[in-house]
Design an enzyme around this catalytic site. Structure first.
Site, short mmCIF file in Angstrom:
data_model
loop_
_atom_site.label_atom_id
_atom_site.label_comp_id
_atom_site.label_asym_id
_atom_site.label_seq_id
_atom_site.Cartn_x
_atom_site.Cartn_y
_atom_site.Cartn_z
N LYS A 115 47.89 52.01 -4.93
CA LYS A 115 48.03 53.15 -4.24
C LYS A 115 49.54 53.09 -3.59
O LYS A 115 50.08 54.19 -3.64
CB LYS A 115 47.16 53.40 -3.03
CG LYS A 115 45.81 53.95 -3.65
CD LYS A 115 44.94 54.46 -2.57
CE LYS A 115 43.60 55.21 -3.17
NZ LYS A 115 42.57 55.59 -2.42
N LYS A 198 38.19 55.31 -14.34
CA LYS A 198 37.01 55.78 -13.61
C LYS A 198 37.43 57.24 -13.34
O LYS A 198 38.32 57.70 -13.14
CB LYS A 198 37.24 54.95 -12.35
CG LYS A 198 36.26 55.39 -11.22
CD LYS A 198 36.40 54.62 -10.03
CE LYS A 198 37.24 55.51 -8.98
NZ LYS A 198 36.35 55.73 -7.74
N LYS A 201 38.78 61.91 -8.28
CA LYS A 201 39.15 63.34 -8.01
C LYS A 201 40.67 63.50 -7.95
O LYS A 201 41.19 64.53 -8.02
CB LYS A 201 38.91 63.79 -6.36
CG LYS A 201 39.14 62.54 -5.50
CD LYS A 201 38.79 63.19 -4.00
CE LYS A 201 38.81 61.96 -2.81
NZ LYS A 201 37.69 61.04 -3.03
P1 ATP Z 1 37.49 59.13 -5.67
O1 ATP Z 1 38.02 57.98 -6.89
O2 ATP Z 1 37.15 60.31 -6.44
O3 ATP Z 1 38.85 59.41 -5.10
P2 ATP Z 1 36.94 56.87 -4.21
O4 ATP Z 1 36.25 56.00 -4.62
O5 ATP Z 1 38.49 57.11 -3.79
O6 ATP Z 1 36.61 58.56 -4.86
P3 ATP Z 1 35.12 58.00 -2.21
O7 ATP Z 1 35.02 59.58 -2.14
O8 ATP Z 1 34.74 57.53 -0.66
O9 ATP Z 1 36.28 57.47 -2.59
O10 ATP Z 1 33.75 57.30 -2.96
C1 ATP Z 1 32.68 57.45 -2.52
C2 ATP Z 1 31.49 56.65 -3.27
O11 ATP Z 1 31.57 56.91 -4.63
C3 ATP Z 1 32.06 55.13 -3.36
O12 ATP Z 1 30.95 54.17 -3.20
C4 ATP Z 1 32.52 54.84 -4.69
O13 ATP Z 1 32.48 53.52 -5.18
C5 ATP Z 1 31.76 56.19 -5.59
N1 ATP Z 1 32.52 56.47 -6.69
C6 ATP Z 1 33.79 57.10 -6.72
N2 ATP Z 1 33.89 57.38 -8.09
C7 ATP Z 1 33.02 56.86 -8.69
C8 ATP Z 1 32.80 56.75 -10.30
N3 ATP Z 1 33.49 57.23 -11.05
N4 ATP Z 1 31.64 56.05 -10.68
C9 ATP Z 1 30.85 55.53 -9.91
N5 ATP Z 1 30.84 55.78 -8.58
C10 ATP Z 1 31.98 56.24 -7.98
#
Ligand code: ATP
Ligand code: LTN
Length: 332
Positions: A115, A198, A201
């Protein structure tokens, strides 16, 4: 005291809607664990201000995130569901743990490296650097035994364990050393446009937001990237796009992947995409959205639930922090 194992997890209020990866990779597990574990779930708004943010948007997203967790099936009577900033002990313990963390150790966190590279060092906040230490505080305050997260959080969990062990060794045994709880099949839902990445958002084109219009959700599934082959087979190496769709169908419907492979053996990719879209809309997104709309209509009730959750969380967090302060030698 309950003899159930303690679980803690958190989700950031950083989008207007959760995506299907959050739901399958995290929230579904949160819901299941409520019956067998003593569960603590947090909307981690302190984690959501490491970059620039708009206060009005954050406020709205925090309410929406709280409502979405309930809509996904987390019952605020069974679980302790709370907003992180309403429990000041998180920031207090984070400072203490920061003083136990090596600079090099924190610099090795791959999420920070990725990041900060994107934004450049001058635009990267110290908050982004200490983000995993705050996450460790979230977990250790509740003496959690298990932490359900996606695969991407494994390194932060390792740091949390190291910090707990270090504190226990340097001072008095204070913290439970937590284990990650990562469900293999749902650990990583992939981007529909780039099935090597992955779903996130931050890549909206291939990301299925649960509160999106149904037509948009269907369109995203219909334009999912697959491969130039025609066979519907689960093979994450050679067929990541097809395998991702099979995983989503399997996780939502409960059907085995092998059952799905035989069911789709005489069908085409178009049928597979159509089925995935229909299932996600009918079984997840539609009921989810209607529950969120209902909850968001009654802000007073939502506030009441937040206060209740914060009170319950504070009882546990306060007790841990008092012990930590005592064990550090702070005067009480
Ligand atoms: P994003 O990648 O959408 O920004 P994030 O991982 O940064 O999401 P959170 O929104 O806090 O952050 O994610 C919440 C939960 O969802 C975490 O436990 C994360 O590991 C899980 N998660 C996010 N994206 C995925 C994915 N593509 N597959 C499985 N689990 C996910
Ligand atoms: N970093 C996590 C969110 C998070 C979390 C936590 C997860 C913050 N605090 C405590 C589990 C336990 C993420 O980005 N998904």
């Amino acid at each position: 005291m309950s003899s159930k194992k303690r679980v803690l997890s958190g989700i950031q209020p950083t989008a207007d809607s959760f995506q299907i990866g959050n739901y399958l990779g995290a929230l579904k597990q949160w819901v299941q664990l409520q019956d067998t574990h003593d569960t603590f779930y947090s909307i981690v708004d302190l984690h959501a201000i490491t970059g620039e943010h708009d206060p009005k948007v954050l406020h709205q997203r925090t309410l929406l995130a709280f409502a979405q967790v309930i809509a996904a099936g987390v019952d605020p009577e069974k679980s302790t569901l709370f907003v992180q900033s309403q429990v000041p002990e998180h920031a207090q313990l984070a400072w203490v743990l920061g003083c136990q963390t090596g600079f090099g150790e924190a610099s090795r966190m791959t999420q920070f490296k990725d990041k900060s590279k994107k934004g450049g060092m001058d635009r990267t906040s110290v908050g982004l650097f200490t983000y995993p230490i705050l996450q460790a505080a979230d977990i250790l305050l509740y003496q959690a035994d298990q932490v359900p997260v996606g695969e991407d959080q494994r390194q932060h969990l390792e740091l949390t364990r190291d910090l707990a062990i270090r504190f226990n060794n340097n001072f008095t045994k204070t913290f439970t050393v937590p284990e990650p709880y990562i469900v293999k099949e749902s650990a990583k839902i992939l981007d529909l446009q780039d099935p090597t990445a992955k779903m996130s958002k931050s890549l909206p084109a291939g990301c299925v937001f649960l509160l999106d219009d149904e037509q948009i959700i269907m369109k995203k599934f219909k334009s999912a990237v697959t491969d130039s082959d025609r066979e519907i087979k689960f093979d994450t190496e050679l067929k990541p796009g097809v395998s991702n769709l099979l995983s989503i169908i399997s996780l939502v419907s409960g059907a085995d992947i092998s059952e799905l492979e035989s069911e789709f053996s005489s069908k085409g990719y178009g049928d597979l995409k159509q089925r995935a879209g229909e299932l996600v809309i009918e079984s997840v997104a539609r009921p989810f959205k209607s529950k969120v709309d209902e909850l968001m209509k009654d802000k007073a009730q939502l506030n009441k639930l937040m206060n209740q959750g914060a009170q319950k969380a504070k009882q546990v967090a306060g007790e841990t922090l008092r012990t930590v302060y005592q064990n550090l030698g702070f005067v009480s």
